[in-house]
Design an enzyme around this catalytic site. Structure first.
Site, PDB file in Angstrom:
ATOM      1  N   LYS A 318       0.324  -8.497 -10.264  1.00 51.80           N
ATOM      2  CA  LYS A 318       0.579  -7.156 -10.810  1.00 51.80           C
ATOM      3  C   LYS A 318       1.807  -7.264 -11.698  1.00 51.80           C
ATOM      4  O   LYS A 318       2.873  -7.685 -11.234  1.00 51.80           O
ATOM      5  CB  LYS A 318       0.828  -6.146  -9.695  1.00 51.80           C
ATOM      6  CG  LYS A 318      -0.443  -5.618  -9.071  1.00 51.80           C
ATOM      7  CD  LYS A 318      -0.125  -4.427  -8.196  1.00 51.80           C
ATOM      8  CE  LYS A 318      -1.378  -3.904  -7.528  1.00 51.80           C
ATOM      9  NZ  LYS A 318      -1.083  -2.824  -6.577  1.00 51.80           N
ATOM     10  N   HIS A 440      14.139  -0.268  -5.018  1.00 51.39           N
ATOM     11  CA  HIS A 440      12.708  -0.149  -4.719  1.00 51.39           C
ATOM     12  C   HIS A 440      12.447  -0.320  -3.217  1.00 51.39           C
ATOM     13  O   HIS A 440      11.737   0.473  -2.595  1.00 51.39           O
ATOM     14  CB  HIS A 440      11.934  -1.191  -5.534  1.00 51.39           C
ATOM     15  CG  HIS A 440      10.471  -1.250  -5.213  1.00 51.39           C
ATOM     16  ND1 HIS A 440       9.590  -0.247  -5.550  1.00 51.39           N
ATOM     17  CD2 HIS A 440       9.737  -2.187  -4.546  1.00 51.39           C
ATOM     18  CE1 HIS A 440       8.376  -0.563  -5.128  1.00 51.39           C
ATOM     19  NE2 HIS A 440       8.437  -1.736  -4.509  1.00 51.39           N
TER      20      HIS A 440
END
Ligand code: NAD
Ligand code: GLY
Length: 539
Positions: A318, A440
């Site tokens: 990704k 994150h």
């Protein structure tokens, strides 16, 4: 064979107050035929197939002690199921002991031969590597006393009976890199994990294709590792340019990505260039996206230097950048040629970033491997202390889990979405507060607490399991109380998510701990979670 699996398994189940199941007995009861008869009529290959089906079913159950046939490890599917879904105890026995124990047993079709010793020796040679691969712990059965063996197993489990210690092999082989594969047919690639890989010209030569390399890194990582890595590339016979970007999640933008293309074109890099991402997940995601689009696609290699990148973002292809309206909204699936994770780079990682990486480690246990989750709970102090064996095991197990999910569902048609556990809430926190405000991993940690709360409200998760998630996230040094964005804003933010379909927000929930489902939820339950999670839970 003949190591005492049934006897020891039964005694262990009694001590742990669990049900004992024997896969051979299960096969016999399903087929109505004895094992020797199945071998005689159908042959070993067909028996192994039946055995793999039974093991797939039994390992999906919770709360059992399972004794398998000695040859079960020959089947890759069974090995995967055993290793991922349970805590595997290898009862090791020598050929002499097995011969003695099996000499009068007619129920062992593989030993009905003129020279059982030779047969046993051959089998042992063939199976031993598989036992080592699959085992979380090894117990030698040389002692005659069953209770001694059971006690030895129990002492290797934690007090709850759910966590494995770091497998002994990990302690011994810390110096040797671990090799895993992301199995995607002709796009398969290796993952190498170990200390000192950045300085290892042989590994670099083997893992990085081409003679011209462009290293993409940032202003924090470059002073730490760029010079050394450049020297290794040179020793490996490669020429390298470097592209040093500004640091931070807020730099994961179109403008920063353009700087990579500017530099590549200025350097006159052609299609033979290999982009190498040296840094954390931000550098990895941007470099992968640059590689996917520069001259319509050039090779790239991930050299992750944060825990988060080593356990998650460097694997699976990704790639992308953020948009002001939504996290990771622009990007491509584009697999690297290799992942080279030098665990020594974690020595310079700040504590807050280490905790952020632990969020993704916890995620892997929570969604698919309850035993690994138990191990994380038990080993959190070691992980926070950067104990090399514990960290290496956490990285290895995380990469195994992720590689297996990606192998089955590379482009997130279904299963892969479970890797987003905690991310629906987490991404909303990141874009709602402004990129870089919370890391994150911090947003994912808190997001997992919220997703566990929602799972509990919908009756999918026990209160005790919900609290275990909160406790382990907190123990990792991550936030467990969500920012108060206001319910309407939360929902607006969560509506911008790649998983959503037809305007409905999709959540990854636990059902129960160790298993994840993708689902929509009733509005009242979601509002209750949003309300409850912005306040500290009473201790
Ligand atoms: P990051 O890349 O911002 O790195 C964190 C910080 O550590 C940065 O300041 C970085 O410069 C610094 N750093 C890196 N290596 C270091 C080292 N060895 N020593 C000292 N400092 C070091 O953040 P991250 O947590 O690595 O990654 C988060 C990003 O990854 C997010 O953008 C997230 O969306 C993405 N991500 C992607 C995937 C995927 O599958 N592609 C999965 C998870 C997360
Ligand atoms: N981090 C989620 C995924 O790779 O699918």
């Amino acid at each position: 064979m003949g190591s005492g699996k049934t006897t020891v398994g039964r005694a262990l189940a009694k001590r742990l107050n669990l049900r004992f199941v024997d896969s051979d007995a299960e096969i016999e009861s399903r087929t109505g035929a004895s094992i020797p008869l199945i071998f005689e009529i159908e042959g070993e290959a067909s028996f192994r197939q039946r055995e793999a089906d039974v093991i797939a079913d039994l390992t999906a159950r919770r709360g059992i002690v399972l004794a398998t046939g000695g040859g079960a490890v020959l089947d890759p599917r069974s090995r995967r199921h055993l290793r991922e879904r349970g805590t595997v105890v290898y009862l090791r026995a020598g050929v002499d002991a097995i011969l003695q124990r099996t000499s009068h047993d007619r129920n062992r079709p593989l030993l009905q031969t003129a020279d059982p010793r030779q047969r046993l020796e051959e089998m042992s040679k063939q199976r031993e590597p598989f036992y080592r691969e699959v085992a979380h712990m090894t117990v030698d059965t040389g002692r005659p006393n069953v209770q001694w063996l059971v006690q030895s197993i129990l002492s290797q489990l934690d007090s709850a009976g759910s966590a494995q210690p770091v497998p002994a092999s990990m302690n011994k082989s810390q110096q040797a890199p671990i090799s895993l594969t992301v199995d995607l047919g002709d796009r398969s690639y290796p993952i190498s994990i170990g200390p000192g890989l950045l300085d290892d010209a042989d590994s670099v030569r083997a893992m990085i294709p081409g003679s011209h390399v462009a290293i993409v890194t940032n202003t924090v990582v470059a002073p730490l590792y760029l010079e050394r890595f450049n020297a290794t590339l040179k020793a490996a016979g490669k020429t390298a340019h470097s592209i040093v970007l500004p640091d931070g999640e807020e730099e994961k933008t179109w403008q920063t990505l353009m700087r990579v293309f500017d530099a590549l074109l200025e350097q006159k890099s052609d299609r033979k260039v290999t982009l190498v991402a040296l840094g954390g997940g931000v550098i990895g995601d941007m470099t992968g996206f640059a590689a996917a689009s520069y001259m319509r696609g050039v090779p790239f290699v991930q050299v992750p230097t944060t825990l988060l990148a080593q356990v998650d973002s460097s694997v699976g292809g990704k790639t992308g950048i953020n948009h002001a309206l939504g996290k990771n909204m622009i990007g491509a699936f584009y697999q690297p040629q290799a992942v080279l994770a030098d665990t020594n780079t974690l020595n310079t990682l700040p504590a807050r970033e280490l905790s952020a990486g632990l969020a993704e480690v916890i995620k892997h246990g929570a969604i698919i491997d309850a035993a690994f989750f138990g191990w994380i709970e038990a080993n959190m102090p070691k992980l926070l202390d950067k104990d090399p064996a514990a960290l290496t095991w956490a990285i290895r197990r995380s990469c195994e889990i992720k590689a297996d999910i990606v192998r089955q569902d590379e482009r997130e048609g279904g299963l892969r979405a479970i890797l987003n556990f905690g991310h629906t809430f987490g991404h909303a926190i990141e874009s709602g507060l402004g990129y870089g405000e919370w890391l994150h991993g911090e947003a994912v940690g808190c997001g997992m607490v919220m997703a566990a709360d929602l799972s509990w409200r919908l009756g999918n998760l026990d209160e005790a399991e919900r609290d275990r998630i909160t406790a382990v996230v907190k123990a990792a040094g991550l936030p467990v109380v969500a920012p108060d964005l206001g319910a309407a804003r939360w929902i607006e933010l969560m509506q911008v998510d790649k998983k959503n379909e037809g305007g409905l927000i999709k959540f990854i929930l636990l059902k129960p701990l160790g298993r994840a489902v993708v689902t929509t939820v009733p509005a009242e339950a979601l509002r209750a979670t949003l309300e409850a999670c912005v306040r500290p839970r009473p201790e």
